[in-house]
Design an enzyme around this catalytic site. Structure first.
Site, PDB file in Angstrom:
ATOM      1  N   HIS A   1      -0.652   0.967  15.823  1.00 30.66           N
ATOM      2  CA  HIS A   1       0.522   1.439  15.085  1.00 30.66           C
ATOM      3  C   HIS A   1       1.822   1.127  15.836  1.00 30.66           C
ATOM      4  O   HIS A   1       2.855   1.690  15.507  1.00 30.66           O
ATOM      5  CB  HIS A   1       0.445   2.945  14.842  1.00 30.66           C
ATOM      6  CG  HIS A   1      -0.577   3.341  13.824  1.00 30.66           C
ATOM      7  ND1 HIS A   1      -1.922   3.430  14.108  1.00 30.66           N
ATOM      8  CD2 HIS A   1      -0.466   3.668  12.515  1.00 30.66           C
ATOM      9  CE1 HIS A   1      -2.575   3.795  13.024  1.00 30.66           C
ATOM     10  NE2 HIS A   1      -1.716   3.956  12.042  1.00 30.66           N
TER      11      HIS A   1
ATOM     12  N   GLU B   1       0.846  -1.191   0.000  1.00 34.23           N
ATOM     13  CA  GLU B   1       0.000   0.000   0.000  1.00 34.23           C
ATOM     14  C   GLU B   1       0.887   1.247   0.000  1.00 34.23           C
ATOM     15  O   GLU B   1       1.750   1.378   0.877  1.00 34.23           O
ATOM     16  CB  GLU B   1      -0.899  -0.015   1.249  1.00 34.23           C
ATOM     17  CG  GLU B   1      -1.884  -1.175   1.225  1.00 34.23           C
ATOM     18  CD  GLU B   1      -2.367  -1.579   2.610  1.00 34.23           C
ATOM     19  OE1 GLU B   1      -2.114  -0.849   3.589  1.00 34.23           O
ATOM     20  OE2 GLU B   1      -3.010  -2.639   2.710  1.00 34.23           O
TER      21      GLU B   1
ATOM     22  N   LEU C   1      -5.926  -1.896  -1.325  1.00 30.07           N
ATOM     23  CA  LEU C   1      -5.731  -1.899   0.116  1.00 30.07           C
ATOM     24  C   LEU C   1      -6.247  -3.215   0.711  1.00 30.07           C
ATOM     25  O   LEU C   1      -7.397  -3.301   1.135  1.00 30.07           O
ATOM     26  CB  LEU C   1      -6.511  -0.708   0.684  1.00 30.07           C
ATOM     27  CG  LEU C   1      -5.995  -0.025   1.936  1.00 30.07           C
ATOM     28  CD1 LEU C   1      -6.754   1.259   2.160  1.00 30.07           C
ATOM     29  CD2 LEU C   1      -6.039  -0.911   3.133  1.00 30.07           C
ATOM     30  N   ALA C   2      -5.415  -4.237   0.697  1.00 31.23           N
ATOM     31  CA  ALA C   2      -5.869  -5.549   1.147  1.00 31.23           C
ATOM     32  C   ALA C   2      -4.663  -6.421   1.459  1.00 31.23           C
ATOM     33  O   ALA C   2      -4.012  -6.933   0.556  1.00 31.23           O
ATOM     34  CB  ALA C   2      -6.731  -6.209   0.078  1.00 31.23           C
ATOM     35  N   GLU C   3      -4.367  -6.573   2.734  1.00 32.66           N
ATOM     36  CA  GLU C   3      -3.142  -7.260   3.127  1.00 32.66           C
ATOM     37  C   GLU C   3      -3.172  -8.742   2.775  1.00 32.66           C
ATOM     38  O   GLU C   3      -2.160  -9.305   2.345  1.00 32.66           O
ATOM     39  CB  GLU C   3      -2.883  -7.072   4.621  1.00 32.66           C
ATOM     40  CG  GLU C   3      -2.591  -5.637   5.034  1.00 32.66           C
ATOM     41  CD  GLU C   3      -3.809  -4.726   5.052  1.00 32.66           C
ATOM     42  OE1 GLU C   3      -4.942  -5.255   5.004  1.00 32.66           O
ATOM     43  OE2 GLU C   3      -3.655  -3.500   5.114  1.00 32.66           O
TER      44      GLU C   3
END
Ligand code: TPP
Lengths: 386, 348
Positions: free
Chosen positions: B148, B48, B77-79
């Site tokens: 995070h 991303e 956007l897709a792990e």
């Protein structure tokens, strides 16, 4: 093998019809749903500046206006607070206020909101204390309010992960016989996540009273929509799940409110979920840590400024004689009061107790955590003495 | 693919003349990918925001420009999709280097990681290797909001089939990433995000020779006790060792660099000399990396130990909000407290 032959031999061709080898659909196949009514509008729905606006309730228009002004001020104030180091980060919704507010106001008090990390404003428009809404972003606690009390789930940082929660909650409410609707908000980037797909599928299969609201603001951080999806629109994705997709101008607060209100009503009367895509634009950078000049042209931002949600509504209200200079001033003053109060309260350092680190890990603190708490207590005492 | 620096030998000779300029860890990582991509057309970077933006930490800065969008790709956007696609690409002979934007956002990809990336070689009796590097910025100390700052190394370490490495210096960032990309097995490459801006007089023209994955390094020599650590806790331990000097403790500091495979040899040689050991990391202690490390040391060095192997770790709590993180992260004082507790005979 046997049954296969048997089955194909039972297909009867009417006399004089096409030859027997003409392909016929598999016997069990029939279309489940007519896709046509599920398809979104050809163009994003607009109400402002069209004849349809005549049906809009003037009180609603004025309410939306006051909330937009307040929302914009909230955005600029929170952004200023990041510059002063009072907030760790603030993902601004400047330019997207019509989405945040139009959607939040479509809910009844008993309904639930499932916001993403960007949707602080929707939570505030729903009545949440502005300071409580900012706790996550200030960094003193992850969620600054009781979700049950406000019917607002924690702002979700991992993208799209809140969507299945919304489905589950709405489903549970229905099982209990409550006519509660869940509004689940997500960005355009978030629609690429597996959780988005799974949530929509569950909701449609369960006919759960959920409204999925995508704010398509053009970018997921730096990635433009064209690199996110090849679909005609994000609203088109609904068809594949068997729910209606709606497309709305996300800068037209009246249109957003109308579409969301309809979708909520539909969910409430047992009609199942709807996917709404609002076309809008993120005027500010992704967050204060982002440099938007790396991936988008200034001209693009200016084009969107001319389509500002406040501008659109203000023009309408002025033309209809619902808003004059006094009205504008009153709205601005109310917003200023909110901002001043927010500033003042945010400028006070939050009083934090480090021992809280151990307070809510389990319902009952484990021996292991009690031991670690004692260690920290001793460290803090030593710090205090030094 | 075994000697990752071959192409830079000439550059090293040339660069030796000029003075090295200070470089950050982020720049060294970027350079490692760049050199690997230049040498080997099968190396692909994706994730991303890695393209136009150059990554949210600018670690992939300039790669899309230099190698094109097919070699450095902004993905949807897709792990799970990113890593799953990497599996297929690896099956077809490419060497994907994928970026997970932040530690806690790698979790959607765990299914692919655990069920496929880690097991493919084994499932296919060696026919299908997975030369994938999964770059994960990890750890706290940067004031990030929730999700995070996780230290997820224990999850990766507990999964057979994965290598797990983490640099603590600018030089190692380059060398380890080159080695990871060169590896024919999947490598979870943990980047301590609070060290991204740490600097050194490292020159990209003269990178240190790349060692194969699996070697720990002694960062500081000492005789009194061994601090065993890695990644973001290495600078903390070095600082603690300096402070301890004043109190008469001469500490040795080992930077593991590689958590899987684990360098028992370097660690045990040190502990046998010093007779005392403390494992330091910021991830949670219970069932954390230190549990494994302490057990290994105990099993191998029992007769040399003057005191139990101690652990200094983050508390066993979800990562706290930024305003409280300093109470959670093991700092110099907590390390020194543990060192004091190593005076075992005196206590017992
Ligand atoms: C699962 C997951 N992956 C990555 C991220 C990092 N991240 C935070 S915001 C963002 C972009 C989101 O874009 P979009 O969904 O379009 O929402 P917007 O920010 O535009 O409101 C990314 C990649 C995240 N929060 N969660």
């Amino acid at each position: 093998m046997d049954s296969l032959q048997q089955r194909s031999s039972t297909v009867q061709e009417p006399p004089g019809a096409a030859p027997a080898h003409r392909p016929t659909p598999p016997p069990a196949w029939q279309p489940r749903t007519d896709p046509a009514p599920l398809l979104p509008e050809a163009e994003p729905l607009r109400v402002l500046g069209t004849e349809a606006v005549a049906d809009a309730d003037p009180a609603l228009l004025l309410r939306l206006y006051a909330e937009l002004i307040r929302g914009r001020r909230y955005n600029t104030q929170a952004t200023a607070l990041t510059k002063q180091g009072r907030l760790a980060v603030y993902p601004s919704t400047t330019g997207q206020e019509a989405c945040e507010i139009g959607a939040a106001l479509a809910l009844e008090e008993r309904d639930w909101l499932f916001p993403s990390y960007r949707d602080t404003l929707a939570a505030v428009a729903r009545g949440l204390d502005p300071v409580q809404a900012l706790t996550l972003l200030r960094g003193d606690w992850h969620t600054g309010y009781d979700p049950r009390e406000h019917r607002i789930a924690p702002l979700s940082t991992p993208l799209a992960t809140q969507l299945p929660h919304a489905v589950g909650l709405a489903h549970a409410a229905r099982l209990k016989g409550d006519d509660v609707v869940a509004l689940a908000m997500v960005g355009d980037g978030g629609t690429s996540e597996g959780d988005f797909h799974e949530a929509l599928n569950f909701a449609a299969v369960w006919k759960a009273p959920v409204v999925f609201f995508v704010q398509n603001n053009g970018f997921a951080i730096s990635v433009p929509l064209a690199k996110q999806t090849a679909a005609p629109s994000l609203a088109h994705k609904a068809v594949g799940y068997g729910m209606p997709g709606r497309l709305v101008d996300g800068n037209d607060a009246v249109a957003v409110h109308q579409v969301l209100t309809e979708a909520v009503a539909r969910a409430r009367r047992g009609g199942g979920p709807t996917l709404v895509e609002a076309i809008t634009y993120r005027i500010d950078a992704h967050t204060n840590a982002d440099d938007a000049t790396r991936y988008r042209a200034a001209g693009e931002v200016e084009t969107w400024r001319a389509h500002d949600p406040i501008l659109l509504l203000e023009r309408e209200l002025t033309e209809r004689g619902l808003l004059d200079e006094d009205g504008r001033r009153a709205a601005a003053e109310a917003a200023e009061t909110m901002a001043a109060e927010l500033r003042e309260r945010m400028n006070a350092d939050p009083v934090l107790d480090p021992m809280d680190l151990f307070s809510h890990v389990y319902a009952e603190q484990t021996a292991q955590l009690r031991e670690q708490a004692a260690q920290l207590r001793a460290e803090l005492d030593a710090e205090g003495e030094a | 693919m075994t000697t990752a620096t071959t192409g830079t030998a000439a550059a090293r000779a040339a660069g030796a003349a000029g003075k090295p300029k200070p470089a950050t860890m982020a720049q060294a990582l970027q350079r490692a990918m760049r050199d690997a991509m230049a040498e080997d057309p099968t190396v692909h970077v994706m994730g991303e925001d890695v393209g136009t933006l150059g990554g949210v930490f600018r670690v992939t800065d300039g790669l899309a420009k230099e190698f094109g969008e097919d070699r450095c790709t902004d993905t949807p956007l897709a792990e799970a999709g990113i890593l799953g696609a990497a599996v297929g690409m690896a099956m077809y002979g490419l060497r994907p280097v994928v970026e997970m934007q932040f530690d806690a956002f790698a979790y959607p990809a765990f299914e692919q990681l655990l069920s496929h990336v880690a097991k493919m070689r084994n499932r296919t009796r060696g026919a299908m290797p997975m030369p994938i590097v999964i770059r994960v910025p990890y750890g706290g100390g940067i004031g990030g909001v929730e999700h995070h700052s996780d230290s997820s190394e224990a999850y990766y370490m507990a999964t057979p089939g994965l290598h797990v490495v983490t640099p603590a210096t600018v030089e190692d960032a380059y060398g380890l990433l080159r080695a990871a990309i060169a590896s024919d097995d999947p490598v979870v490459f943990l980047e301590p995000k609070r060290l991204y801006w740490s600097k050194s007089d490292w020159s990209p023209e003269a990178p240190a020779p790349v060692e194969p994955i699996g070697k720990a390094v002694v960062r500081r020599r000492g005789t009194g006790a061994t601090l065993i650590t890695y990644g973001p806790s290495v600078p903390v331990c070095l600082e603690a060792a300096e402070a301890a000097q004043a109190e008469g403790w001469d500490l040795e500091v080992i930077d593991l660099r590689s958590l899987v495979p684990f360098d028992d040899e370097t660690v045990c040689a040190s502990v046998r000399r010093t007779g005392r050991a403390v494992v330091v990391h910021e991830s949670t202690g219970f069932a954390g990396p230190g549990a494994e490390i302490a057990a290994r040391v105990m099993e191998r060095c029992f007769h040399h130990l003057e005191a139990p192997v101690l652990r200094v770790a983050g508390f066993d709590i979800p990562y706290p909000p930024p305003m409280l993180e300093r109470h959670h992260l093991p700092g110099v004082d907590r390390v020194l407290d543990a060192v004091a507790r190593l005076q075992w005979e005196a206590q017992s």
